[in-house]
Design a protein around this motif. Structure first.
Motif, PDB file in Angstrom:
ATOM      1  N   ASN A 109      16.561 127.927  78.530  1.00  8.90           N
ATOM      2  CA  ASN A 109      17.296 128.606  79.532  1.00  8.90           C
ATOM      3  C   ASN A 109      16.542 129.934  79.830  1.00  8.90           C
ATOM      4  OD1 ASN A 109      18.705 130.145  81.276  1.00  8.90           O
ATOM      5  ND2 ASN A 109      20.465 130.141  80.076  1.00  8.90           N
ATOM      6  N   PRO A 110      15.754 130.138  80.923  1.00 12.12           N
ATOM      7  CA  PRO A 110      14.662 131.028  81.406  1.00 12.12           C
ATOM      8  C   PRO A 110      15.734 132.510  81.591  1.00 12.12           C
ATOM      9  CG  PRO A 110      14.707 129.353  83.175  1.00 12.12           C
ATOM     10  CD  PRO A 110      15.361 128.611  81.835  1.00 12.12           C
ATOM     11  N   THR A 128      20.007 140.101  82.411  1.00 13.62           N
ATOM     12  CA  THR A 128      21.426 140.541  83.158  1.00 13.62           C
ATOM     13  C   THR A 128      21.136 140.278  84.568  1.00 13.62           C
ATOM     14  OG1 THR A 128      20.500 142.911  83.524  1.00 13.62           O
ATOM     15  CG2 THR A 128      21.530 142.677  81.321  1.00 13.62           C
ATOM     16  N   LEU A 129      22.407 140.113  85.104  1.00 13.41           N
ATOM     17  CA  LEU A 129      22.302 139.852  86.580  1.00 13.41           C
ATOM     18  C   LEU A 129      21.820 141.059  87.533  1.00 13.41           C
ATOM     19  CD1 LEU A 129      23.314 138.330  88.895  1.00 13.41           C
ATOM     20  CD2 LEU A 129      25.542 139.099  88.684  1.00 13.41           C
ATOM     21  N   GLN A 130      22.019 142.233  86.863  1.00 14.44           N
ATOM     22  CA  GLN A 130      21.249 143.521  87.566  1.00 14.44           C
ATOM     23  C   GLN A 130      19.838 143.502  87.408  1.00 14.44           C
ATOM     24  OE1 GLN A 130      22.883 147.348  86.046  1.00 14.44           O
ATOM     25  NE2 GLN A 130      21.125 148.415  87.026  1.00 14.44           N
ATOM     26  N   ARG A 131      19.092 143.161  86.333  1.00 17.91           N
ATOM     27  CA  ARG A 131      17.736 143.101  86.241  1.00 17.91           C
ATOM     28  C   ARG A 131      17.380 141.969  87.159  1.00 17.91           C
ATOM     29  NH1 ARG A 131      13.944 141.503  81.183  1.00 17.91           N
ATOM     30  NH2 ARG A 131      12.221 141.598  82.233  1.00 17.91           N
ATOM     31  N   ILE A 132      17.921 140.827  87.299  1.00 19.63           N
ATOM     32  CA  ILE A 132      17.493 139.513  87.957  1.00 19.63           C
ATOM     33  C   ILE A 132      17.682 140.363  89.629  1.00 19.63           C
ATOM     34  CG2 ILE A 132      18.497 137.669  89.139  1.00 19.63           C
ATOM     35  CD1 ILE A 132      19.216 136.731  86.295  1.00 19.63           C
ATOM     36  N   LEU A 133      18.641 140.912  89.988  1.00 18.58           N
ATOM     37  CA  LEU A 133      18.821 141.405  91.494  1.00 18.58           C
ATOM     38  C   LEU A 133      17.932 142.343  91.567  1.00 18.58           C
ATOM     39  CD1 LEU A 133      20.365 141.488  94.028  1.00 18.58           C
ATOM     40  CD2 LEU A 133      22.070 143.093  92.914  1.00 18.58           C
ATOM     41  N   TRP A 186      29.320 131.063  93.444  1.00 18.12           N
ATOM     42  CA  TRP A 186      28.359 130.394  94.366  1.00 18.12           C
ATOM     43  C   TRP A 186      27.122 131.323  94.665  1.00 18.12           C
ATOM     44  CZ3 TRP A 186      26.899 132.052  99.122  1.00 18.12           C
ATOM     45  CH2 TRP A 186      27.785 132.756  99.753  1.00 18.12           C
ATOM     46  N   ALA A 187      27.631 132.416  95.092  1.00 18.36           N
ATOM     47  CA  ALA A 187      26.692 133.423  95.471  1.00 18.36           C
ATOM     48  C   ALA A 187      25.511 133.850  94.245  1.00 18.36           C
ATOM     49  CB  ALA A 187      27.001 134.637  95.972  1.00 18.36           C
ATOM     50  N   ARG A 188      26.133 134.193  93.173  1.00 13.97           N
ATOM     51  CA  ARG A 188      25.361 134.329  91.861  1.00 13.97           C
ATOM     52  C   ARG A 188      24.516 133.185  91.406  1.00 13.97           C
ATOM     53  NH1 ARG A 188      29.132 133.959  88.240  1.00 13.97           N
ATOM     54  NH2 ARG A 188      28.263 132.220  86.944  1.00 13.97           N
ATOM     55  N   LYS A 189      24.958 132.148  91.585  1.00 12.09           N
ATOM     56  CA  LYS A 189      24.152 130.901  91.174  1.00 12.09           C
ATOM     57  C   LYS A 189      22.778 130.909  92.299  1.00 12.09           C
ATOM     58  CE  LYS A 189      27.611 128.224  88.960  1.00 12.09           C
ATOM     59  NZ  LYS A 189      27.505 127.074  88.044  1.00 12.09           N
ATOM     60  N   GLU A 190      23.100 131.052  93.688  1.00  8.35           N
ATOM     61  CA  GLU A 190      21.988 131.060  94.359  1.00  8.35           C
ATOM     62  C   GLU A 190      20.985 132.233  94.325  1.00  8.35           C
ATOM     63  OE1 GLU A 190      22.749 130.996  98.712  1.00  8.35           O
ATOM     64  OE2 GLU A 190      24.187 129.570  98.534  1.00  8.35           O
ATOM     65  N   VAL A 191      21.469 133.507  94.088  1.00  2.00           N
ATOM     66  CA  VAL A 191      20.877 134.268  93.388  1.00  2.00           C
ATOM     67  C   VAL A 191      19.875 134.120  92.152  1.00  2.00           C
ATOM     68  CG1 VAL A 191      20.505 136.677  92.484  1.00  2.00           C
ATOM     69  CG2 VAL A 191      21.772 136.204  94.515  1.00  2.00           C
ATOM     70  N   GLU A 192      20.601 133.428  91.217  1.00  3.00           N
ATOM     71  CA  GLU A 192      19.716 132.857  90.041  1.00  3.00           C
ATOM     72  C   GLU A 192      18.955 131.828  90.324  1.00  3.00           C
ATOM     73  OE1 GLU A 192      23.365 131.609  87.480  1.00  3.00           O
ATOM     74  OE2 GLU A 192      23.415 134.001  86.897  1.00  3.00           O
ATOM     75  N   GLN A 193      19.243 130.992  91.231  1.00  2.00           N
ATOM     76  CA  GLN A 193      18.353 129.951  91.494  1.00  2.00           C
ATOM     77  C   GLN A 193      17.112 130.591  92.180  1.00  2.00           C
ATOM     78  OE1 GLN A 193      18.439 126.568  90.345  1.00  2.00           O
ATOM     79  NE2 GLN A 193      16.244 126.677  91.092  1.00  2.00           N
ATOM     80  N   LEU A 194      17.283 131.495  92.994  1.00  2.00           N
ATOM     81  CA  LEU A 194      16.208 132.206  93.891  1.00  2.00           C
ATOM     82  C   LEU A 194      15.215 132.865  92.964  1.00  2.00           C
ATOM     83  CD1 LEU A 194      14.518 132.824  96.397  1.00  2.00           C
ATOM     84  CD2 LEU A 194      16.305 134.966  96.592  1.00  2.00           C
ATOM     85  N   TYR A 195      15.786 133.483  91.883  1.00  2.94           N
ATOM     86  CA  TYR A 195      14.908 134.087  90.982  1.00  2.94           C
ATOM     87  C   TYR A 195      14.199 133.000  90.209  1.00  2.94           C
ATOM     88  CZ  TYR A 195      13.619 137.018  86.760  1.00  2.94           C
ATOM     89  OH  TYR A 195      13.135 137.935  85.902  1.00  2.94           O
ATOM     90  N   LEU A 196      14.678 132.055  89.745  1.00  2.00           N
ATOM     91  CA  LEU A 196      14.008 130.936  88.858  1.00  2.00           C
ATOM     92  C   LEU A 196      12.859 130.368  89.925  1.00  2.00           C
ATOM     93  CD1 LEU A 196      16.833 128.936  87.372  1.00  2.00           C
ATOM     94  CD2 LEU A 196      15.010 130.422  86.294  1.00  2.00           C
ATOM     95  N   ASP A 197      13.004 129.891  91.189  1.00  4.84           N
ATOM     96  CA  ASP A 197      12.320 129.570  92.172  1.00  4.84           C
ATOM     97  C   ASP A 197      11.018 130.598  92.345  1.00  4.84           C
ATOM     98  OD1 ASP A 197      13.628 127.323  92.221  1.00  4.84           O
ATOM     99  OD2 ASP A 197      14.718 127.709  94.360  1.00  4.84           O
ATOM    100  N   THR A 198      11.301 131.701  92.273  1.00  2.44           N
ATOM    101  CA  THR A 198      10.477 132.917  92.679  1.00  2.44           C
ATOM    102  C   THR A 198       9.338 133.075  91.559  1.00  2.44           C
ATOM    103  OG1 THR A 198      11.869 133.951  94.170  1.00  2.44           O
ATOM    104  CG2 THR A 198      10.064 135.261  93.375  1.00  2.44           C
ATOM    105  N   PHE A 199       9.996 133.304  90.471  1.00  2.00           N
ATOM    106  CA  PHE A 199       9.250 133.938  89.057  1.00  2.00           C
ATOM    107  C   PHE A 199       8.800 132.736  88.172  1.00  2.00           C
ATOM    108  CE2 PHE A 199      11.471 137.642  90.798  1.00  2.00           C
ATOM    109  CZ  PHE A 199      10.609 138.340  91.254  1.00  2.00           C
ATOM    110  N   PHE A 200       9.632 131.443  88.154  1.00  2.00           N
ATOM    111  CA  PHE A 200       9.141 130.461  87.203  1.00  2.00           C
ATOM    112  C   PHE A 200       8.511 129.169  87.765  1.00  2.00           C
ATOM    113  CE2 PHE A 200      11.974 133.432  84.992  1.00  2.00           C
ATOM    114  CZ  PHE A 200      11.478 133.469  83.816  1.00  2.00           C
ATOM    115  N   LEU A 201       8.276 128.842  89.055  1.00  2.00           N
ATOM    116  CA  LEU A 201       7.893 127.986  89.652  1.00  2.00           C
ATOM    117  C   LEU A 201       6.449 128.071  90.349  1.00  2.00           C
ATOM    118  CD1 LEU A 201      11.042 126.180  91.067  1.00  2.00           C
ATOM    119  CD2 LEU A 201       9.993 125.669  88.968  1.00  2.00           C
TER     120      LEU A 201
END
Length: 72
Positions: A7-8, A13-18, A57-72
């Motif tokens: 789990n990347p 924290t959600l704050q750090r991701i944001l 749903w919004a949190r999941k979108e933000v988390e997915q954007l984070y993964l797509d931005t920094f891990f793919l």
């Protein structure tokens, strides 16, 4: 302590991701990618965190954007 090696987001924290997404995209572009009012109208970390913690749903979108931005 639970370890989640596949789990990347584990340990973030959600704050750090944001904060990292805002640093990378800025509020304006982030609001275009994830269409939520708190990113487009008078955005702040505090108000956005409050919304994201209550809106799965919004949190999941933000988390997915984070993964797509920094891990793919």
């Amino acid at each position: 302590m639970d370890h989640q090696p596949n789990n990347p987001l584990h340990g973030l924290t959600l704050q750090r991701i944001l904060e990292e997404l805002v640093d990378h995209y800025g509020w304006e572009e982030l609001g275009q990618i994830v269409k939520v009012r708190c990113f487009n109208n008078d955005p702040s970390i505090k108000s956005s965190l409050k919304f994201l913690r209550r809106t799965e749903w919004a949190r999941k979108e933000v988390e997915q954007l984070y993964l797509d931005t920094f891990f793919l």
